[in-house]
Design an enzyme around this catalytic site. Structure first.
Site, PDB file in Angstrom:
ATOM      1  N   LYS A  70       0.694  -1.045   0.075  1.00  0.00           N
ATOM      2  CA  LYS A  70      -0.025   0.177   0.353  1.00  0.00           C
ATOM      3  C   LYS A  70       0.871   0.959   0.477  1.00  0.00           C
ATOM      4  O   LYS A  70       0.541   2.221  -1.006  1.00  0.00           O
ATOM      5  CB  LYS A  70      -1.331  -0.376   1.113  1.00  0.00           C
ATOM      6  N   GLN A 114      -4.332  -1.874   9.871  1.00  0.00           N
ATOM      7  CA  GLN A 114      -4.389  -3.153   9.264  1.00  0.00           C
ATOM      8  C   GLN A 114      -4.855  -4.030  10.227  1.00  0.00           C
ATOM      9  O   GLN A 114      -4.668  -4.682  11.011  1.00  0.00           O
ATOM     10  CB  GLN A 114      -3.178  -3.656   8.414  1.00  0.00           C
ATOM     11  N   ASP A 137     -10.940   2.596   4.214  1.00  0.00           N
ATOM     12  CA  ASP A 137     -11.328   1.425   3.878  1.00  0.00           C
ATOM     13  C   ASP A 137     -12.596   1.072   4.375  1.00  0.00           C
ATOM     14  O   ASP A 137     -13.157  -0.384   3.821  1.00  0.00           O
ATOM     15  CB  ASP A 137     -10.848   0.165   5.167  1.00  0.00           C
TER      16      ASP A 137
HETATM   17  N1  GUN Z   1      -6.932  -7.961   6.512  1.00  0.00           N
HETATM   18  C1  GUN Z   1      -7.063  -7.881   4.790  1.00  0.00           C
HETATM   19  N2  GUN Z   1      -7.495  -7.129   4.457  1.00  0.00           N
HETATM   20  C2  GUN Z   1      -7.714  -5.973   4.490  1.00  0.00           C
HETATM   21  C3  GUN Z   1      -7.954  -4.494   4.187  1.00  0.00           C
HETATM   22  O1  GUN Z   1      -8.786  -4.422   3.103  1.00  0.00           O
HETATM   23  N3  GUN Z   1      -7.518  -3.481   5.435  1.00  0.00           N
HETATM   24  C4  GUN Z   1      -7.422  -3.844   6.648  1.00  0.00           C
HETATM   25  N4  GUN Z   1      -7.122  -2.082   7.019  1.00  0.00           N
HETATM   26  N5  GUN Z   1      -7.012  -5.091   6.685  1.00  0.00           N
HETATM   27  C5  GUN Z   1      -7.085  -6.093   5.714  1.00  0.00           C
END
Ligand code: GUN
Length: 311
Positions: A70, A114, A137
């Site tokens: 990211k 995350q 998100d």
């Molecule tokens: N863990 C797995 N997929 C995601 C996501 O799209 N965002 C976040 N914050 N954690 C994740």
């Protein structure tokens, strides 16, 4: 090189039927190129740069890899990014303090925490603490509720990315039977809602299946479009897929493979090699949905910088 060989192998062994590989990597590159130019224009217009922050708690190797991806993508499109790395044993209150700081920092357009989080931290409390206006998100109940009612919101990044792929490949969804396998808050449940809404990549008849579903194989075999998001390697087998179905594989599972240098490799929730011969379109793992999740996140952050959803 490995990726090149993988795609060469796919091309050489492609089924004689008109199976089309949905190339999420290529689509994500197209989106990044467009976004890069949009960011230059934004900077010229406003004198500022979009800014995404990410909080990573602990040492989960998969989470570290996702977050570093990211951050790298932010650099590629010209966003600023801030990565806040916290120890596994950080207290819930300390984590909430970091979240409040990001909520109040006017330079941050959006941020993510995350998941998964260590067991001693309540992820519901954490999600609720994020200012929904910065929840890129799309996990906060305000955004989730707005999505369910078809109101402007940040769509959850993975479902958002999948809808972009469906659009890009002109895959008709109206009136189709979509079977979603897995009911997580971040993929299965929002995907089922989005695809049943009145929209360009919606208007489908949706069945949401999960671990307690009876006759799951038989239900999946009726699907025109299968969305596999159950987190079990190779769960969707050839016999479960109708001839000509569209197969979207959301799974990213690491399995042991002694023949590789690392001793492991990534596979999806679909038995790709067998299922692709029956499908009209299919996403590979890696290189399918994964890169599109990051695009969903970047596009949401850019919407936030432009105050497109909220003031
Ligand atoms: N863990 C797995 N997929 C995601 C996501 O799209 N965002 C976040 N914050 N954690 C994740």
């Amino acid at each position: 090189m490995v990726i090149f060989l993988f795609y060469t192998y796919l091309a050489a062994t492609k089924s004689p039927r008109s199976m089309k590989l949905i190339d999420g990597k290529a689509v994500s590159e197209e989106i990044k190129n467009t976004l890069k130019q949009d960011v230059i224009d934004y900077k010229n217009r406003t004198g500022r740069v979009p800014h995404l922050a990410a909080i990573l708690v602990g040492d989960n190797p998969a989470s570290k890899a996702y977050v570093s991806n990211k951050v790298k993508s932010c650099q590629q499109v010209g966003f600023n990014s801030t990565l806040i790395k916290l120890e596994e044993d950080i207290s819930e209150e300390q984590l909430l303090t970091h979240i409040r700081e990001l909520n109040e920092n006017p330079d941050i357009d959006g941020f993510i925490v995350q998941l998964p989080l260590p067991k001693h931290i309540d992820d519901v409390k954490v999600t609720l603490a994020i200012d929904y206006k910065k929840d890129v998100d799309g996990f906060h109940p305000v955004n989730f509720g707005r999505m369910a009612q078809g109101l402007p919101c940040y769509l959850p990044a993975t479902p958002f990315g999948i809808t972009l792929l469906l659009e890009r490949y002109n895959i008709e969804t109206a009136g189709k039977h979509v079977v979603v396998v897995g009911r997580s808050n971040i993929v299965g449940t929002p995907m089922s809602i989005l695809m049943s809404r009145k929209s360009k990549t919606g208007d489908a008849t949706v069945t949401l299946t999960h671990s307690r579903t009876k006759n799951l194989a038989q239900i999946v075999s009726q699907a025109d479009i299968v969305v596999a998001a159950i987190g079990i390697p190779g769960f969707i087998t050839e016999d479960m897929v109708k001839e000509g179905a569209v197969v979207i594989d959301v799974g990213i599972n690491r399995v042991e493979d002694e023949s590789t240098e690392k001793g492991s490799r990534l596979v999806g929730d679909v038995d790709f090699v067998k299922v692709r011969g029956r499908s009209s379109f299919i996403t590979p793992v890696p290189g399918g949905v994964g890169p599109m999740t990051v695009m969903g996140l970047l596009l949401n952050t850019f919407k936030s910088a432009n105050k497109e959803i909220y003031n």
